[in-house]
Design an enzyme around this catalytic site. Structure first.
Site, PDB file in Angstrom:
ATOM      1  N   CYS A  69      40.099  49.617  49.424  1.00  0.00           N
ATOM      2  CA  CYS A  69      39.385  48.748  48.482  1.00  0.00           C
ATOM      3  C   CYS A  69      40.050  47.393  48.304  1.00  0.00           C
ATOM      4  O   CYS A  69      39.375  46.356  48.271  1.00  0.00           O
ATOM      5  CB  CYS A  69      39.235  49.443  47.138  1.00  0.00           C
ATOM      6  SG  CYS A  69      40.815  49.785  46.286  1.00  0.00           S
ATOM      7  N   HIS A 109      42.058  50.657  41.900  1.00  0.00           N
ATOM      8  CA  HIS A 109      40.826  50.224  42.559  1.00  0.00           C
ATOM      9  C   HIS A 109      40.639  48.734  42.326  1.00  0.00           C
ATOM     10  O   HIS A 109      40.766  48.249  41.191  1.00  0.00           O
ATOM     11  CB  HIS A 109      39.604  50.975  42.046  1.00  0.00           C
ATOM     12  CG  HIS A 109      38.352  50.611  42.801  1.00  0.00           C
ATOM     13  ND1 HIS A 109      38.165  50.961  44.135  1.00  0.00           N
ATOM     14  CD2 HIS A 109      37.252  49.894  42.444  1.00  0.00           C
ATOM     15  CE1 HIS A 109      37.002  50.488  44.545  1.00  0.00           C
ATOM     16  NE2 HIS A 109      36.432  49.835  43.544  1.00  0.00           N
ATOM     17  N   ASP A 124      30.832  45.521  45.080  1.00  0.00           N
ATOM     18  CA  ASP A 124      31.887  46.385  45.617  1.00  0.00           C
ATOM     19  C   ASP A 124      31.538  46.830  47.029  1.00  0.00           C
ATOM     20  O   ASP A 124      30.495  47.439  47.265  1.00  0.00           O
ATOM     21  CB  ASP A 124      32.041  47.624  44.712  1.00  0.00           C
ATOM     22  CG  ASP A 124      33.352  48.366  44.952  1.00  0.00           C
ATOM     23  OD1 ASP A 124      33.885  48.288  46.070  1.00  0.00           O
ATOM     24  OD2 ASP A 124      33.831  49.036  44.016  1.00  0.00           O
TER      25      ASP A 124
END
Length: 258
Positions: A69, A109, A124
């Site tokens: 991520c 994250h 995202d």
């Protein structure tokens, strides 16, 4: 056009002369999810590099690897900025739905908040198979994509002031939490993401430092490869195959051109 902008477009198959409008972000997210896999190989192989724009370009665009991520969303953040969007990175805490608890390793994250026409959206491309594939407004409004339904609603806690919730197509019958995040604490510099990478690489409870994982979206669903299995979702049907080391290399080349 910057080198990152041109290389990113080339990697995902977006024409260099096409203006990236807000309406085009669905396509950008779809193409990115299909082209740049979510993977932890550099962590497993202990060859992680510092999180900088140049290193991300080299790894994800020149060498055509994937990432986690903090790499995928950092790269997308730079691309969005290059295309005149107002965006910031922020950190969140992933929720373990099996354990009904947030992960104890902290704010590991990284995601993106994008401002457009007096509204803020979560964007995202670094959440594995759980990608919204569309900007999610911070209003609680439900948005849908081919991957399912998503919403970002206020939920004040020690982990942040919002949560991303999802109902994945063919997988979830009820809403479940993806992660909590704080809309008021943007990442000041991508160098801050090195802290996430260190935790992911070294923490004993990290979910990404024990077994190889690579996944990407496909036109019909998704494909996920680990060191012990291949899982393919195709039009709502799932097929899973147990594999060994030799088969891993064969499938990595077949499904990920690596």
């Amino acid at each position: 056009m910057s080198g990152l902008n041109a290389l990113f477009r080339q990697r995902i198959g977006m024409p260099e002369n096409e203006k990236i409008t807000f309406a085009a972000l669905d396509l950008v997210l779809e193409l990115t999810a299909k082209s740049i896999p979510f993977e932890n190989f550099s962590i497993i192989e202990q060859r992680a590099s510092a999180i900088t724009e140049d290193n991300l370009v080299c790894k994800l665009l020149v060498n055509k690897e994937g990432g986690l991520c903090y790499e995928l969303n950092a790269l997308l953040y730079f691309f969005l900025i290059d295309n005149s969007f107002h965006a910031v990175l922020t950190r969140g805490v992933v929720y373990n739905n099996d354990a009904q608890a947030y992960l104890t390793i902290g704010r590991t994250h990284a995601t993106i908040l994008l401002a457009h026409e007096d509204q803020t959206y979560l964007v995202d491309t670094g959440f594995g198979g759980n990608l919204p594939l569309t900007p999610v407004p911070l209003t609680g409004e439900t948005v849908t994509s081919r991957n399912g339904a998503f919403r970002a609603r206020k939920a004040h806690s020690e982990h942040g002031d919002y949560v991303l919730e999802m109902k994945l197509k063919h997988k979830d019958n009820d809403w479940r939490i993806g992660y909590a995040f704080d809309s008021g604490k943007p990442v000041g510099d991508v160098a801050e993401l090195n802290e996430i990478q260190t935790i992911i690489a070294e923490h004993p409870d990290s979910p990404f430092n024990k077994h190889s994982l690579i996944t990407r979206h496909t036109a019909q669903g998704s494909v996920t490869l680990t060191d012990t299995s291949l899982t393919q979702w195709t039009d709502g049907a799932v097929a899973k195959e147990k594999i060994d080391g030799g088969r891993f290399k064969e499938l990595l080349k077949k499904h990920f051109s690596r």
